[in-house]
Design an enzyme around this catalytic site. Sequence first.
Site, PDB file in Angstrom:
ATOM      1  N   GLY A   1      -0.417   3.804  -9.556  1.00 36.43           N
ATOM      2  CA  GLY A   1      -0.291   2.635  -8.704  1.00 36.43           C
ATOM      3  C   GLY A   1       1.136   2.214  -8.406  1.00 36.43           C
ATOM      4  O   GLY A   1       1.356   1.195  -7.749  1.00 36.43           O
ATOM      5  N   TYR A   2       2.112   2.975  -8.857  1.00 34.74           N
ATOM      6  CA  TYR A   2       3.518   2.618  -8.647  1.00 34.74           C
ATOM      7  C   TYR A   2       4.080   3.228  -7.361  1.00 34.74           C
ATOM      8  O   TYR A   2       5.148   3.811  -7.346  1.00 34.74           O
ATOM      9  CB  TYR A   2       4.377   3.073  -9.815  1.00 34.74           C
ATOM     10  CG  TYR A   2       4.215   2.309 -11.100  1.00 34.74           C
ATOM     11  CD1 TYR A   2       3.360   1.227 -11.231  1.00 34.74           C
ATOM     12  CD2 TYR A   2       4.934   2.690 -12.222  1.00 34.74           C
ATOM     13  CE1 TYR A   2       3.230   0.546 -12.429  1.00 34.74           C
ATOM     14  CE2 TYR A   2       4.814   2.013 -13.427  1.00 34.74           C
ATOM     15  CZ  TYR A   2       3.958   0.942 -13.517  1.00 34.74           C
ATOM     16  OH  TYR A   2       3.841   0.279 -14.720  1.00 34.74           O
ATOM     17  N   ARG A   3       3.319   3.081  -6.297  1.00 34.51           N
ATOM     18  CA  ARG A   3       3.743   3.545  -4.969  1.00 34.51           C
ATOM     19  C   ARG A   3       4.195   4.996  -5.019  1.00 34.51           C
ATOM     20  O   ARG A   3       3.443   5.869  -5.403  1.00 34.51           O
ATOM     21  CB  ARG A   3       4.789   2.605  -4.401  1.00 34.51           C
ATOM     22  CG  ARG A   3       4.283   1.177  -4.299  1.00 34.51           C
ATOM     23  CD  ARG A   3       5.286   0.239  -3.760  1.00 34.51           C
ATOM     24  NE  ARG A   3       4.747  -1.109  -3.749  1.00 34.51           N
ATOM     25  CZ  ARG A   3       5.314  -2.098  -3.146  1.00 34.51           C
ATOM     26  NH1 ARG A   3       6.434  -1.927  -2.485  1.00 34.51           N
ATOM     27  NH2 ARG A   3       4.760  -3.295  -3.189  1.00 34.51           N
TER      28      ARG A   3
END
Length: 133
Positions: free
Chosen positions: A58-60
Amino acid sequence: MKTMPKRPLGTARLEVSTICLGGWPLGGGMGAIDEKQAIGVVHAALDNGINFIDTAEGYRSSERIIGQALVGRRDRVILATKLSGEHSETHIKAAIENSLRQLRTDYIDLYQIHYPSTIWPIADTMAELLKLR
Protein backbone atom coordinates in the site's frame (compact mmCIF):
# COMPACT_ATOMS: atom_id res chain seq x y z
CA MET A 1 30.55 0.25 3.68
CA LYS A 2 30.00 1.27 7.29
CA THR A 3 28.85 -1.05 10.03
CA MET A 4 25.90 -0.51 12.31
CA PRO A 5 24.87 -2.40 15.43
CA LYS A 6 22.55 -5.30 14.67
CA ARG A 7 19.97 -7.15 16.70
CA PRO A 8 18.14 -10.44 16.22
CA LEU A 9 14.71 -10.11 14.66
CA GLY A 10 12.46 -12.28 16.78
CA THR A 11 13.35 -15.96 16.54
CA ALA A 12 13.94 -15.95 12.79
CA ARG A 13 17.76 -15.96 13.04
CA LEU A 14 17.86 -12.71 11.09
CA GLU A 15 20.22 -9.96 12.23
CA VAL A 16 18.84 -6.53 11.43
CA SER A 17 20.40 -3.11 11.79
CA THR A 18 19.14 -1.07 14.73
CA ILE A 19 17.82 1.44 12.19
CA CYS A 20 15.31 0.32 9.57
CA LEU A 21 14.71 2.27 6.36
CA GLY A 22 10.97 2.82 5.98
CA GLY A 23 9.60 2.86 2.45
CA TRP A 24 6.47 5.02 2.90
CA PRO A 25 8.20 8.31 2.00
CA LEU A 26 10.12 6.69 -0.89
CA GLY A 27 6.85 5.88 -2.63
CA GLY A 28 5.54 9.43 -2.24
CA GLY A 29 3.54 8.86 0.93
CA MET A 30 4.71 12.16 2.39
CA GLY A 31 4.79 14.09 -0.87
CA ALA A 32 6.39 13.67 -4.26
CA ILE A 33 10.01 12.52 -4.34
CA ASP A 34 12.21 12.17 -7.37
CA GLU A 35 12.72 8.49 -8.21
CA LYS A 36 16.48 8.86 -8.65
CA GLN A 37 16.66 10.59 -5.28
CA ALA A 38 14.64 7.80 -3.66
CA ILE A 39 16.98 5.18 -5.12
CA GLY A 40 19.92 7.25 -3.84
CA VAL A 41 18.41 7.17 -0.35
CA VAL A 42 18.31 3.35 -0.44
CA HIS A 43 21.90 3.20 -1.66
CA ALA A 44 23.04 5.65 1.03
CA ALA A 45 21.27 3.60 3.70
CA LEU A 46 23.05 0.43 2.55
CA ASP A 47 26.39 2.25 2.38
CA ASN A 48 25.90 3.39 5.98
CA GLY A 49 25.23 -0.05 7.39
CA ILE A 50 21.44 -0.24 7.28
CA ASN A 51 20.45 -3.74 6.22
CA PHE A 52 16.73 -3.64 7.13
CA ILE A 53 14.19 -2.14 4.71
CA ASP A 54 10.44 -2.06 5.33
CA THR A 55 7.75 -1.35 2.77
CA ALA A 56 4.20 -2.41 1.95
CA GLU A 57 1.98 -3.10 -1.02
CA GLY A 58 0.00 0.00 0.00
CA TYR A 59 2.99 2.36 -0.06
CA ARG A 60 2.29 3.61 -3.57
CA SER A 61 5.41 3.09 -5.73
CA SER A 62 7.69 2.19 -2.80
CA GLU A 63 8.07 -1.51 -3.62
CA ARG A 64 8.92 -0.76 -7.25
CA ILE A 65 11.50 1.89 -6.31
CA ILE A 66 13.09 -0.29 -3.64
CA GLY A 67 13.20 -3.16 -6.12
CA GLN A 68 15.08 -0.97 -8.59
CA ALA A 69 17.47 0.20 -5.89
CA LEU A 70 18.25 -3.36 -4.79
CA VAL A 71 19.21 -4.71 -8.21
CA GLY A 72 22.55 -6.42 -7.58
CA ARG A 73 22.28 -5.68 -3.85
CA ARG A 74 19.39 -7.87 -2.68
CA ASP A 75 21.75 -10.09 -0.68
CA ARG A 76 22.69 -7.12 1.51
CA VAL A 77 19.24 -6.56 3.04
CA ILE A 78 16.59 -8.06 5.22
CA LEU A 79 13.49 -7.08 3.28
CA ALA A 80 10.11 -6.66 4.94
CA THR A 81 6.84 -5.87 3.23
CA LYS A 82 3.23 -5.94 4.25
CA LEU A 83 -0.13 -7.11 3.03
CA SER A 84 -2.48 -4.13 2.93
CA GLY A 85 -6.20 -4.11 2.32
CA GLU A 86 -8.21 -7.28 2.11
CA HIS A 87 -7.07 -10.60 3.51
CA SER A 88 -8.91 -13.01 1.24
CA GLU A 89 -7.00 -16.03 -0.02
CA THR A 90 -7.17 -14.65 -3.56
CA HIS A 91 -5.87 -11.23 -2.58
CA ILE A 92 -3.07 -12.59 -0.39
CA LYS A 93 -1.80 -14.73 -3.27
CA ALA A 94 -2.01 -11.84 -5.73
CA ALA A 95 -0.45 -9.41 -3.26
CA ILE A 96 2.60 -11.55 -2.54
CA GLU A 97 3.18 -12.22 -6.24
CA ASN A 98 2.90 -8.52 -7.01
CA SER A 99 5.25 -7.61 -4.15
CA LEU A 100 7.82 -10.16 -5.34
CA ARG A 101 7.59 -8.77 -8.88
CA GLN A 102 7.78 -5.12 -7.79
CA LEU A 103 10.67 -5.81 -5.42
CA ARG A 104 12.47 -7.83 -8.12
CA THR A 105 13.14 -10.72 -5.80
CA ASP A 106 12.12 -14.33 -5.34
CA TYR A 107 11.81 -14.12 -1.56
CA ILE A 108 10.74 -11.73 1.17
CA ASP A 109 12.38 -12.09 4.57
CA LEU A 110 9.47 -10.78 6.62
CA TYR A 111 5.91 -10.68 5.29
CA GLN A 112 3.37 -9.10 7.60
CA ILE A 113 -0.21 -7.89 7.65
CA HIS A 114 -0.35 -4.13 7.75
CA TYR A 115 -3.28 -4.16 10.12
CA PRO A 116 -5.82 -6.77 11.17
CA SER A 117 -9.22 -6.84 9.52
CA THR A 118 -12.51 -7.65 11.19
CA ILE A 119 -13.92 -8.80 7.84
CA TRP A 120 -11.55 -11.79 7.53
CA PRO A 121 -10.96 -13.99 10.56
CA ILE A 122 -7.36 -13.69 11.73
CA ALA A 123 -7.05 -17.49 11.85
CA ASP A 124 -7.83 -17.66 8.12
CA THR A 125 -5.39 -14.86 7.34
CA MET A 126 -2.64 -16.53 9.35
CA ALA A 127 -3.34 -19.88 7.69
CA GLU A 128 -2.78 -18.29 4.27
CA LEU A 129 0.39 -16.55 5.45
CA LEU A 130 1.72 -19.84 6.82
CA LYS A 131 1.17 -21.45 3.42
CA LEU A 132 3.44 -18.78 1.91
CA ARG A 133 6.15 -19.46 4.41
